[in-house]
Design a protein around this motif. Structure first.
Motif, PDB file in Angstrom:
ATOM      1  N   ASP B 149      40.968  50.187  56.273  1.00 44.80           N
ATOM      2  CA  ASP B 149      41.854  49.747  57.441  1.00 44.80           C
ATOM      3  C   ASP B 149      42.712  48.751  57.152  1.00 44.80           C
ATOM      4  OD1 ASP B 149      39.800  48.009  57.321  1.00 44.80           O
ATOM      5  OD2 ASP B 149      39.022  47.872  58.829  1.00 44.80           O
ATOM      6  N   HIS B 150      42.985  48.653  55.839  1.00 45.57           N
ATOM      7  CA  HIS B 150      44.085  47.707  55.573  1.00 45.57           C
ATOM      8  C   HIS B 150      44.715  48.072  54.238  1.00 45.57           C
ATOM      9  CE1 HIS B 150      40.011  46.596  53.467  1.00 45.57           C
ATOM     10  NE2 HIS B 150      41.176  46.715  52.279  1.00 45.57           N
ATOM     11  N   TYR B 151      45.781  47.238  54.046  1.00 48.11           N
ATOM     12  CA  TYR B 151      46.438  47.289  53.014  1.00 48.11           C
ATOM     13  C   TYR B 151      46.088  46.383  51.890  1.00 48.11           C
ATOM     14  CZ  TYR B 151      50.331  49.718  55.328  1.00 48.11           C
ATOM     15  OH  TYR B 151      50.948  50.670  56.112  1.00 48.11           O
ATOM     16  N   LEU B 152      46.179  46.647  50.698  1.00 53.82           N
ATOM     17  CA  LEU B 152      45.568  45.800  49.484  1.00 53.82           C
ATOM     18  C   LEU B 152      47.245  45.427  48.871  1.00 53.82           C
ATOM     19  CD1 LEU B 152      43.131  44.789  48.735  1.00 53.82           C
ATOM     20  CD2 LEU B 152      42.894  46.386  46.790  1.00 53.82           C
ATOM     21  N   VAL B 153      47.733  44.013  48.839  1.00 53.44           N
ATOM     22  CA  VAL B 153      49.023  43.688  48.433  1.00 53.44           C
ATOM     23  C   VAL B 153      48.731  42.899  47.492  1.00 53.44           C
ATOM     24  CG1 VAL B 153      51.033  42.486  49.135  1.00 53.44           C
ATOM     25  CG2 VAL B 153      49.773  43.595  50.917  1.00 53.44           C
ATOM     26  N   ASN B 154      49.775  43.217  46.168  1.00 49.26           N
ATOM     27  CA  ASN B 154      49.795  42.487  45.118  1.00 49.26           C
ATOM     28  C   ASN B 154      51.358  42.458  44.447  1.00 49.26           C
ATOM     29  OD1 ASN B 154      46.999  42.218  43.338  1.00 49.26           O
ATOM     30  ND2 ASN B 154      46.920  44.416  44.577  1.00 49.26           N
ATOM     31  N   GLY B 155      51.555  41.195  43.829  1.00 44.46           N
ATOM     32  CA  GLY B 155      52.805  41.134  43.500  1.00 44.46           C
ATOM     33  C   GLY B 155      53.085  39.539  43.573  1.00 44.46           C
ATOM     34  N   GLN B 156      54.608  39.302  43.627  1.00 51.14           N
ATOM     35  CA  GLN B 156      54.860  37.942  43.792  1.00 51.14           C
ATOM     36  C   GLN B 156      56.311  37.934  44.442  1.00 51.14           C
ATOM     37  OE1 GLN B 156      56.041  35.986  40.026  1.00 51.14           O
ATOM     38  NE2 GLN B 156      56.858  34.425  41.126  1.00 51.14           N
ATOM     39  N   LYS B 157      56.367  37.033  45.282  1.00 44.63           N
ATOM     40  CA  LYS B 157      57.664  36.555  45.812  1.00 44.63           C
ATOM     41  C   LYS B 157      58.320  35.086  45.524  1.00 44.63           C
ATOM     42  CE  LYS B 157      58.080  40.311  48.476  1.00 44.63           C
ATOM     43  NZ  LYS B 157      59.097  41.209  48.688  1.00 44.63           N
ATOM     44  N   THR B 158      59.359  35.084  45.591  1.00 47.01           N
ATOM     45  CA  THR B 158      60.127  33.815  45.228  1.00 47.01           C
ATOM     46  C   THR B 158      61.134  33.304  46.105  1.00 47.01           C
ATOM     47  OG1 THR B 158      60.713  32.605  43.183  1.00 47.01           O
ATOM     48  CG2 THR B 158      61.757  34.461  43.526  1.00 47.01           C
ATOM     49  N   VAL B 214      55.129  32.686  45.873  1.00 49.09           N
ATOM     50  CA  VAL B 214      54.158  33.126  46.474  1.00 49.09           C
ATOM     51  C   VAL B 214      53.559  34.131  45.770  1.00 49.09           C
ATOM     52  CG1 VAL B 214      53.092  33.747  48.919  1.00 49.09           C
ATOM     53  CG2 VAL B 214      55.253  32.077  48.777  1.00 49.09           C
ATOM     54  N   PHE B 215      52.074  34.231  45.459  1.00 47.15           N
ATOM     55  CA  PHE B 215      51.490  35.298  44.477  1.00 47.15           C
ATOM     56  C   PHE B 215      50.550  35.860  45.604  1.00 47.15           C
ATOM     57  CE2 PHE B 215      53.114  31.858  41.817  1.00 47.15           C
ATOM     58  CZ  PHE B 215      53.527  32.625  40.634  1.00 47.15           C
ATOM     59  N   PHE B 216      50.523  37.244  45.440  1.00 41.36           N
ATOM     60  CA  PHE B 216      49.642  37.959  46.161  1.00 41.36           C
ATOM     61  C   PHE B 216      48.668  38.546  45.084  1.00 41.36           C
ATOM     62  CE2 PHE B 216      53.384  37.626  48.526  1.00 41.36           C
ATOM     63  CZ  PHE B 216      53.150  37.411  49.786  1.00 41.36           C
ATOM     64  N   ASP B 217      47.403  38.441  45.270  1.00 44.73           N
ATOM     65  CA  ASP B 217      46.244  39.073  44.418  1.00 44.73           C
ATOM     66  C   ASP B 217      45.216  39.634  45.044  1.00 44.73           C
ATOM     67  OD1 ASP B 217      44.862  39.604  42.096  1.00 44.73           O
ATOM     68  OD2 ASP B 217      44.028  37.457  41.976  1.00 44.73           O
ATOM     69  N   ASP B 218      45.313  41.028  45.268  1.00 47.20           N
ATOM     70  CA  ASP B 218      44.628  41.873  46.082  1.00 47.20           C
ATOM     71  C   ASP B 218      44.432  41.174  47.462  1.00 47.20           C
ATOM     72  OD1 ASP B 218      43.923  43.816  44.589  1.00 47.20           O
ATOM     73  OD2 ASP B 218      42.264  42.887  43.640  1.00 47.20           O
ATOM     74  N   VAL B 219      45.332  40.915  48.070  1.00 45.60           N
ATOM     75  CA  VAL B 219      45.289  40.433  49.634  1.00 45.60           C
ATOM     76  C   VAL B 219      45.156  41.567  50.491  1.00 45.60           C
ATOM     77  CG1 VAL B 219      46.731  39.143  51.222  1.00 45.60           C
ATOM     78  CG2 VAL B 219      46.831  38.296  48.667  1.00 45.60           C
ATOM     79  N   LYS B 220      44.268  41.373  51.353  1.00 50.79           N
ATOM     80  CA  LYS B 220      43.945  42.385  52.310  1.00 50.79           C
ATOM     81  C   LYS B 220      44.780  42.095  53.680  1.00 50.79           C
ATOM     82  CE  LYS B 220      39.096  43.860  51.514  1.00 50.79           C
ATOM     83  NZ  LYS B 220      37.770  43.767  52.311  1.00 50.79           N
TER      84      LYS B 220
END
Lengths: 379, 399
Positions: B149-158, B214-220
């Motif tokens: 029921d969720h997305y798993l977000v990985n990556g980096q924004k700047t 902004v870093f995203f590490d397995d963000v639900k």
């Protein structure tokens, strides 16, 4: 606030643009230039028929009651076509002086003759030492026994060579560069004591050096009080030139874009190269800024407050000068070698633009004036 | 053709002028006019003050607080706000994510978010750029994979502006790595308190801290935080970027800065001459004023045309406003450098928070260089001026 043309103004624009498109292609224009006067009497007659020569004059005085917007429309179209007929000299400059300074009897005599195309006039104002100072007038006018006579030298008189009558500025009192003490006078161009030497300007339009030796003259308005009228008419003329410049720049840009789309090098249209695209964009930005200031100039040409009017028209001429300089140079550069040749049109636009930059004060002149007036934004 | 405004338009302008200059909190306006950064609290106070009076989101749909103003009314609102040094409502909220949710979001999202966005109860930041995706935004790689029921977000924004203040971030994420770059992107709303998010400050050349990584590490992220349809995010991003057509020129801001420059140039002296009386300085200043007047009219031409424009479709003429507007804003920062002369040199970040000891030189000189440095950004962000030229070359010139 509304930037749209009225229905009548749109019709005027369409008809002038159509006329220019039909009669001002490159080869036709070359033919007009080969005549002694350097323009087409047939087209002059057409302008009269269409009402262009009487456009800014009151309807009761043989004109069509047009304002600055109508003049802008005509001048922009004329700029696009590099029109050669002496419209600016006769209708805008001389016509403007007559509208603002002449008596009703003088207007009744002269305006219908201009409107019908039978009378061409020129404004003999500049002098060798004056540069762009409108008040620097040393030609003198003296009254004796109720009649005035003029003596002096005028320079760079636009379309002065073949004009039938001249409006001459002359000093009746005051020091050389004083605003007070300047008069305007009507002079018959064929009168004894008038000698004219015509010549071409860089863009092939024509001007004259004119000397006056004890020439009979009729005052236009109160002698000695003409400076405000001259300043006002020159501001109107700057608005007209701004519109012409926008036409010239827009045409130069279109020609350049056509060239970028069709000229192929390295196996593709050169307009696909980003460095040239960006330069074409910078030309557009410069033109749009100039167009905005041509509108501003048009709207402010009749401003009652002379100081506000002067600020606005100075600002417009600065923008026109800077934009025109850039657009003209880039148009040549983006064409490469072909842009350097007399047989290709872009160079002729460039030369006309350069003349407009120099007429009635270059950008530096107006910048100094505007700066001395404290700029545009109240501190 | 008539440059004069109607009586109603003038009355509206005067009403805006009166409000911004006489009713809006004076201390915030003064701080902004001095070139100091506003705190989070001040920005929230400012936006709530506007929102309470219906002036935070006038361009939104009426159901969500919009005013149904004409384009000229919106113009006066922005121009008078800028001229009065009133901080604009947070653009990430009111010009970006708000209109996207109002247009493409579902009813639940509208009810949950729009009132809080308008009132700055929720502070959004923008997660678009990535280290490898600046001008070429569609190459972005931050991924969102469905997982129950969720997305798993990985990556980096700047370049994430004011992420340090933000409660939420709206992100472009890749949901279909197999599709063409533009077709596999989705628009997600992510709570900044989610586990796995790390914010790292980036110090910019003016010494300030506006932007972040902004870093995203397995963000639900709950599936319900998707705005609109999956893989249509690029369309929403284009809508968002095309939303503001004229405000970007910031003519009002530049007018106000020129007034301030004139005021300060009358205080600074060189020998017995005031800087304002130096002909060379005056001509430089007048030249910028001329360009600004031309831009003001160019902007009004675009405003007048908006009556005919399609909503949400970018007018390529706005690219002209962006290019010229940024150049003029940058020119005003250079003029302020000219005014303060050598006193632009001392590095005195205390001007932001208050002086503990007397400033070196006049206090108004301290922000001149940081502002000059900082404002180089405005020809880079929001689509660099070179990208704007690409847009014009294609959309207007047909090259």
């Amino acid at each position: 606030m509304d930037f749209d043309l009225s229905e009548e103004q749109s019709l005027l624009k369409d008809s002038v643009e159509k006329l220019v498109a039909q009669h001002y292609d490159f080869e036709q224009r070359k033919k007009y230039l080969q005549t002694p006067q350097g323009w087409s009497p047939d087209l002059w007659a057409r302008y009269a028929e269409m009402g262009l020569l009487g456009l800014p004059f009151a309807e009761a005085e043989g004109g069509f009651g047009g304002g600055a917007v109508e003049t802008m429309i005509v001048m922009e179209a004329f700029g696009r076509g590099l029109v050669l007929e002496p419209y600016f000299a006769t209708v805008v400059l001389a016509g403007g002086l007559l509208r603002h300074a002449a008596s009703s009897a003088q207007r009744a005599e002269l305006l219908p003759a201009i409107a019908s195309g039978t009378l061409r006039m020129a404004f003999a104002h500049s002098e060798r030492q004056a540069r762009y100072d409108l008040a620097d007038v040393t030609t003198s006018a003296r009254e004796s026994a109720g009649s005035w006579r003029i003596t002096g030298e005028k320079s760079l008189v636009l379309a002065g060579e073949h004009a039938d009558r001249l409006i001459v500025s002359a000093r009746v009192a005051g020091a050389a560069r004083a605003q007070d003490g300047i008069g305007l006078f009507l002079v018959d161009a064929g009168a004894a004591g008038v000698s004219r030497r015509g010549y071409a300007l860089q863009d092939a339009t024509r001007a004259a050096e004119i000397s006056f030796s004890d020439v009979p003259a009729t005052p236009l308005g109160a002698p000695g009080k003409a400076f405000p009228v001259i300043a006002r008419v020159v501001d109107e003329a700057l608005a007209a030139l701004a519109a012409e410049a926008v036409g010239v720049m827009a045409a130069m840009h279109e020609v350049t874009l056509d060239y970028l789309r069709t000229r192929k090098q390295f196996g593709r249209a050169i307009g696909q190269f980003q460095v040239l695209q960006h330069r074409a964009v910078d030309m557009l930005v410069a033109i749009e800024q100039a167009r905005s200031m041509a509108f501003f100039a048009t709207m402010m040409a009749n401003e009652a407050d002379a100081t506000e009017r002067r600020r606005a028209l100075a600002a417009a001429k600065i923008q026109i000068g800077r934009s025109g300089h850039k657009v003209g140079q880039e148009a040549i550069q983006l064409h490469g070698g072909i842009g350097m040749t007399m047989e290709y049109k872009v160079g002729h636009y460039f030369k006309r633009m350069t003349m407009i930059e120099l007429l009635f004060g270059d950008a530096d002149h107006h910048l100094a004036e505007l700066a001395a007036m404290g700029g545009l934004i109240a501190g | 053709m008539d440059l004069a405004f109607t009586k109603e338009e003038i009355a509206f302008r005067d009403e805006m002028r009166h409000f911004f200059r006489n009713e809006f909190p004076e201390a915030i306006r003064r701080k902004a006019s001095e070139g100091r950064h506003l705190s989070r609290e001040e920005m929230v106070t400012a936006q709530r003050f506007l929102n309470a009076r219906g002036l935070a989101v006038p361009h939104w749909p009426q159901a969500w607080g919009g005013r149904d103003w004409s384009s000229i009314q919106t113009y006066f609102y922005q121009d008078e706000m800028q001229q009065a040094n009133v901080p604009s409502p947070l653009p990430f909220n009111v010009s970006m994510v708000g209109p996207v949710i109002a247009t493409f979001g579902n009813e639940r999202q509208k009810h949950e978010f729009l009132p809080q966005i308008a009132n700055l109860d929720i502070w959004f930041c923008q997660g678009f750029s990535e280290p490898g995706s600046g001008s070429d935004l569609a190459s972005l790689r931050t991924s969102a994979k469905r997982d129950g029921d969720h997305y798993l977000v990985n990556g980096q924004k700047t370049w994430t502006t004011l992420a340090q203040y933000a409660d939420w971030i709206f992100c472009l994420v890749r949901t279909d790595p197999a599709a063409k770059p533009q077709e596999g992107i989705s628009f997600l709303l992510i709570d900044m308190k989610s586990p796995g998010i790390t914010v790292r400050p980036i110090q910019t050349i003016d010494g300030g801290h506006e932007v972040n990584e902004v870093f995203f590490d397995d963000v639900k992220v709950p599936l319900e935080n998707l705005v609109g349809q999956e893989n249509k995010g690029w369309d929403y991003a284009k809508f968002l970027l095309g939303n503001e057509r004229t405000g970007i020129a910031r003519v009002g801001t530049s007018k106000e800065r020129i007034r301030r420059i004139k005021e300060l140039a009358a205080l600074e002296r060189s020998g017995d001459q005031r800087v304002i009386d130096n002909p060379r300085f005056r001509e430089k200043l007048a030249a910028v004023e001329v360009e600004l007047k031309a831009l003001e009219l160019t902007q009004l031409r675009v405003v007048a045309n908006e009556r005919r424009a399609q909503h949400g479709k970018p007018d390529p003429a706005s690219s002209i406003l962006k290019i010229k507007g940024s150049e003029i804003q940058q020119a005003t920062t250079e003029l302020l450098m000219d005014v303060v002369g050598p006193y632009a040199m001392p590095y005195q970040p205390q001007f932001e928070e208050g002086w503990n000891e007397p400033p070196i030189g006049p206090d108004y000189a301290a922000p001149a260089a940081p502002t000059y440095f900082n404002w180089r950004k405005i020809s880079i962000y929001g689509g660099s001026n070179e990208i704007q030229r690409n847009i014009i070359a294609k959309a207007i010139l047909g090259l």
